[in-house]
Motif scaffolding. Sequence first.
Motif, PDB file in Angstrom:
ATOM      1  N   LEU A  25      25.369   1.439  24.812  1.00 34.95           N
ATOM      2  CA  LEU A  25      25.366   2.331  23.653  1.00 34.95           C
ATOM      3  C   LEU A  25      25.531   3.786  24.062  1.00 34.95           C
ATOM      4  O   LEU A  25      26.086   4.592  23.298  1.00 34.95           O
ATOM      5  N   CYS A  26      25.057   4.142  25.242  1.00 28.51           N
ATOM      6  CA  CYS A  26      25.294   5.502  25.752  1.00 28.51           C
ATOM      7  C   CYS A  26      26.790   5.733  25.954  1.00 28.51           C
ATOM      8  O   CYS A  26      27.313   6.800  25.614  1.00 28.51           O
ATOM      9  N   ASN A  27      27.468   4.718  26.500  1.00 28.29           N
ATOM     10  CA  ASN A  27      28.924   4.820  26.657  1.00 28.29           C
ATOM     11  C   ASN A  27      29.612   4.947  25.304  1.00 28.29           C
ATOM     12  O   ASN A  27      30.537   5.745  25.133  1.00 28.29           O
ATOM     13  N   ASP A  28      29.143   4.132  24.345  1.00 27.30           N
ATOM     14  CA  ASP A  28      29.733   4.205  23.007  1.00 27.30           C
ATOM     15  C   ASP A  28      29.521   5.582  22.380  1.00 27.30           C
ATOM     16  O   ASP A  28      30.422   6.126  21.728  1.00 27.30           O
ATOM     17  N   ALA A  35      26.882  18.204  24.174  1.00 30.03           N
ATOM     18  CA  ALA A  35      26.462  16.867  23.740  1.00 30.03           C
ATOM     19  C   ALA A  35      26.931  15.779  24.695  1.00 30.03           C
ATOM     20  O   ALA A  35      26.148  14.920  25.118  1.00 30.03           O
ATOM     21  N   PHE A  36      28.203  15.784  25.036  1.00 28.02           N
ATOM     22  CA  PHE A  36      28.749  14.753  25.918  1.00 28.02           C
ATOM     23  C   PHE A  36      28.041  14.760  27.267  1.00 28.02           C
ATOM     24  O   PHE A  36      27.654  13.697  27.791  1.00 28.02           O
ATOM     25  N   GLU A  37      27.867  15.933  27.833  1.00 30.08           N
ATOM     26  CA  GLU A  37      27.224  16.024  29.147  1.00 30.08           C
ATOM     27  C   GLU A  37      25.760  15.612  29.091  1.00 30.08           C
ATOM     28  O   GLU A  37      25.233  15.039  30.047  1.00 30.08           O
ATOM     29  N   TRP A  54      21.683  11.894  30.858  1.00 27.35           N
ATOM     30  CA  TRP A  54      20.520  11.069  30.510  1.00 27.35           C
ATOM     31  C   TRP A  54      20.748   9.626  30.936  1.00 27.35           C
ATOM     32  O   TRP A  54      19.855   8.965  31.467  1.00 27.35           O
ATOM     33  N   GLN A  55      21.942   9.125  30.715  1.00 27.97           N
ATOM     34  CA  GLN A  55      22.263   7.755  31.127  1.00 27.97           C
ATOM     35  C   GLN A  55      22.147   7.601  32.641  1.00 27.97           C
ATOM     36  O   GLN A  55      21.597   6.609  33.134  1.00 27.97           O
ATOM     37  N   LYS A  56      22.628   8.586  33.365  1.00 27.06           N
ATOM     38  CA  LYS A  56      22.571   8.524  34.828  1.00 27.06           C
ATOM     39  C   LYS A  56      21.130   8.539  35.329  1.00 27.06           C
ATOM     40  O   LYS A  56      20.786   7.835  36.300  1.00 27.06           O
ATOM     41  N   ASP A  57      20.270   9.317  34.675  1.00 21.97           N
ATOM     42  CA  ASP A  57      18.871   9.412  35.107  1.00 21.97           C
ATOM     43  C   ASP A  57      18.039   8.206  34.677  1.00 21.97           C
ATOM     44  O   ASP A  57      17.017   7.903  35.293  1.00 21.97           O
TER      45      ASP A  57
END
Length: 448
Positions: free
Chosen positions: A37-40, A108-110, A115-118
């Motif tokens: 969902l983060c990717n979406d 927003a994108f960053e 957050w996904q990476k962490d």
Amino acid sequence: MSGTFDESVSLEESTDSFWEVGNYKRTVKRIDDGHRLCNDLMNCIQERAKIEKAYSQQLTDWSKRWRLLVDKGPQYGTVERAWTSLMTEAEKVSDLHHEVKNNLMSDAFEKVKNWQKDSYHKQMMGGFKETKEADEGFKKAQKPWAKKLKELEGAKKVYHAACKEEKMASARESNGKSEASVTSDQLKKLHEKVDKCKVDSQKAKDRYEKSLDELNKCTPQYMESMEQVFDQSQQFEDRRLSFIRELLLDVKRHLNLTENQSYASVYQELEQSITSASAQDDLQWFKNNHGPGMYMNWPQFEEYNPDLSHNITKREKSKKGSDSIMLTNVTTAVDRAQAGDQGSVNSYDKSQPHRASNEWSDEDQTAPNSASDANGGGSGANPFDDEPADGVRVRALYDYEGQEQDELSFRAGEELTKLEEEDEQGWCKGRLDSGQLGLYPANYVEPI
């Protein structure tokens, strides 16, 4: 005992509950779903940023095109400035939407990407560390209870099979008593079989009840352990949901230009520009520059001067008349080509003075002292009789319909001969291949 057993109830339907063995995997899968969902969400933001960028570019292109058309068109004065204020609004709104695009990608994108990476850590063998930890936690919590449940299922199966056997033995005994061919020894054996089945059934029931009691004793600890692991998963999901909620509020803030004071001021300035337009001011300007308010060199008596030529051509009269009203240069062929074929708007150049007032007098009211009378030419004389036959070949860029008798008409792509260079008003003398001579707008053709 046999009367209380019903074979149909042995196949119990699953409740699909979280507490069923293996159903915790839906909670584990939610972790992987969160990563996807983060990717979406990043794709969603990126696509919106592309839309903002495209809209910004479309506003810019629209503004450039129409600013040029209005500038070259016949509109004038304060209403023209009010019209062009629409292009100014488009340029400013274009800048704001380009800023929206930058904010969506840089902020927003960053944020989602970081957050996904962490929050999700990939393993060497595939999958995420968080997913593996949750799965192992649930397995550990469920393993003792699942073992007891398996034993219970086995004991229940044995008990139900014993009950079935007892029921069948009782049926055979009843049938034997009703048949005269069955001997007493056979009836005795049937009765002994029934007694044995009852004993086996009771033993199976005792084991089944004992197994169920052990499972029930294990259930509280099972529930506590499963809830602890589930609470950890809930905390992880709570962080994701809270993050996305805040992130969406950031996106809303970037998109909502109504909260941007610069956006509000754009339309305040637009309204001010439009309301400041004055029809009376524009009418007075047109009167002074193109109407009765213009300067006129009225005809006066002139003494004969043999040193001056009285053969005044139409071109010279047109030049003379343009000295006091020339506003700007005529649009060039390059300008026309860049603007494209925009129909009647850009085919008209506000800088072209109207020539009819000079030309009709040449055709219908030839001066009695003109050289044409002296030479016997009269009002029907060809104004191009003194032009040389050679010239430069040119090709028409647009269709043109002559508005006066001395103007040529041609279609886009048609070739003709330019006999003389463009005058100050943007007109050339030329000859069609049919032999017709006349005037045409210089910016409607290009050299071959």
